[in-house]
Each structure stands twice: as C-alpha cells, then as structure tokens.
Design a protein around this motif. Sequence first.
Motif, PDB file in Angstrom:
ATOM      1  N   UNK A   1      26.784  -6.493  16.118  1.00  0.00           N
ATOM      2  CA  UNK A   1      27.713  -7.222  15.278  1.00  0.00           C
ATOM      3  C   UNK A   1      27.026  -8.471  14.750  1.00  0.00           C
ATOM      4  N   UNK A   2      27.074  -8.669  13.458  1.00  0.00           N
ATOM      5  CA  UNK A   2      26.456  -9.849  12.848  1.00  0.00           C
ATOM      6  C   UNK A   2      27.434 -11.004  12.846  1.00  0.00           C
ATOM      7  N   UNK A   3      26.895 -12.190  13.088  1.00  0.00           N
ATOM      8  CA  UNK A   3      27.742 -13.372  13.133  1.00  0.00           C
ATOM      9  C   UNK A   3      26.976 -14.531  12.522  1.00  0.00           C
ATOM     10  N   UNK A   4      27.675 -15.322  11.701  1.00  0.00           N
ATOM     11  CA  UNK A   4      27.079 -16.489  11.069  1.00  0.00           C
ATOM     12  C   UNK A   4      27.998 -17.675  11.319  1.00  0.00           C
ATOM     13  N   UNK A   5      27.432 -18.753  11.819  1.00  0.00           N
ATOM     14  CA  UNK A   5      28.213 -19.966  12.076  1.00  0.00           C
ATOM     15  C   UNK A   5      27.910 -20.956  10.964  1.00  0.00           C
ATOM     16  N   UNK A   6      28.940 -21.361  10.205  1.00  0.00           N
ATOM     17  CA  UNK A   6      28.708 -22.292   9.099  1.00  0.00           C
ATOM     18  C   UNK A   6      28.345 -23.691   9.603  1.00  0.00           C
ATOM     19  N   UNK A   7      27.502 -24.362   8.824  1.00  0.00           N
ATOM     20  CA  UNK A   7      27.108 -25.723   9.154  1.00  0.00           C
ATOM     21  C   UNK A   7      28.192 -26.716   8.761  1.00  0.00           C
ATOM     22  N   UNK A   8      27.957 -27.978   9.062  1.00  0.00           N
ATOM     23  CA  UNK A   8      28.931 -29.039   8.793  1.00  0.00           C
ATOM     24  C   UNK A   8      29.330 -29.108   7.317  1.00  0.00           C
ATOM     25  N   UNK A   9      28.358 -29.303   6.449  1.00  0.00           N
ATOM     26  CA  UNK A   9      28.656 -29.473   5.024  1.00  0.00           C
ATOM     27  C   UNK A   9      28.149 -28.293   4.202  1.00  0.00           C
ATOM     28  N   UNK A  10      28.099 -27.117   4.806  1.00  0.00           N
ATOM     29  CA  UNK A  10      27.579 -25.930   4.119  1.00  0.00           C
ATOM     30  C   UNK A  10      28.696 -25.257   3.328  1.00  0.00           C
ATOM     31  N   UNK A  11      28.392 -24.876   2.108  1.00  0.00           N
ATOM     32  CA  UNK A  11      29.385 -24.240   1.255  1.00  0.00           C
ATOM     33  C   UNK A  11      29.630 -22.792   1.650  1.00  0.00           C
ATOM     34  N   UNK A  12      30.776 -22.273   1.239  1.00  0.00           N
ATOM     35  CA  UNK A  12      31.161 -20.899   1.582  1.00  0.00           C
ATOM     36  C   UNK A  12      30.212 -19.893   0.950  1.00  0.00           C
ATOM     37  N   UNK A  13      29.667 -20.216  -0.231  1.00  0.00           N
ATOM     38  CA  UNK A  13      28.759 -19.293  -0.912  1.00  0.00           C
ATOM     39  C   UNK A  13      27.483 -19.080  -0.110  1.00  0.00           C
ATOM     40  N   UNK A  14      26.922 -20.167   0.412  1.00  0.00           N
ATOM     41  CA  UNK A  14      25.684 -20.029   1.174  1.00  0.00           C
ATOM     42  C   UNK A  14      25.931 -19.326   2.512  1.00  0.00           C
ATOM     43  N   UNK A  15      27.098 -19.565   3.113  1.00  0.00           N
ATOM     44  CA  UNK A  15      27.428 -18.877   4.364  1.00  0.00           C
ATOM     45  C   UNK A  15      27.579 -17.381   4.107  1.00  0.00           C
ATOM     46  N   UNK A  16      28.237 -17.031   3.017  1.00  0.00           N
ATOM     47  CA  UNK A  16      28.419 -15.630   2.663  1.00  0.00           C
ATOM     48  C   UNK A  16      27.075 -14.968   2.373  1.00  0.00           C
ATOM     49  N   UNK A  17      26.183 -15.679   1.696  1.00  0.00           N
ATOM     50  CA  UNK A  17      24.850 -15.155   1.406  1.00  0.00           C
ATOM     51  C   UNK A  17      24.076 -14.899   2.702  1.00  0.00           C
ATOM     52  N   UNK A  18      24.147 -15.846   3.649  1.00  0.00           N
ATOM     53  CA  UNK A  18      23.480 -15.661   4.935  1.00  0.00           C
ATOM     54  C   UNK A  18      24.063 -14.481   5.702  1.00  0.00           C
ATOM     55  N   UNK A  19      25.397 -14.337   5.636  1.00  0.00           N
ATOM     56  CA  UNK A  19      26.051 -13.225   6.329  1.00  0.00           C
ATOM     57  C   UNK A  19      25.600 -11.884   5.751  1.00  0.00           C
ATOM     58  N   UNK A  20      25.553 -11.784   4.429  1.00  0.00           N
ATOM     59  CA  UNK A  20      25.101 -10.548   3.791  1.00  0.00           C
ATOM     60  C   UNK A  20      23.667 -10.222   4.182  1.00  0.00           C
TER      61      UNK A  20
END
Length: 62
Positions: A1-20
């Motif tokens: 299972x893949x999991x990505x933890x967003x950073x403090x001031x990280x945008x949703x787009x970059x989190x989604x890109x990392x998750x993909x």
Amino acid sequence: MSQVIPGESEGIESVLRRFKREVSKAGIFPDMRKHRHFETPIEKRKRKAIARHRQNKRRFRT
C-alpha cells in the motif's frame, strides 16, 4: 500500500504528484488491470507469449 504524508506548507498538487509516482513505482496499476476481470487460459497464454516476445526483443536490441 502506498502512502504519502503531506508536508507543512506543501500544496495538494505536489502531494498528488508524489502519490502517483509512489503508486507507479509499486506497480499497483498493472496489477489492478490484471485482476479487473476474469482471464481465460487462452487469453493468459496470449498475454504471456506477447510479454516473452517483448522481453526477447528488448534483450537482442543492442
């Protein structure tokens, strides 16, 4: 299972890109496509033969 933890001031787009990227590294999409529907033995043989052909083609490409 893949999991990505967003950073403090990280945008949703970059989190989604990392998750993909994590999902593609883990090989989840091909596995999901493979289990999406029932595959008859003939279809399975054809798929494996095509994969072998592609692998041999890459091996002798030099």
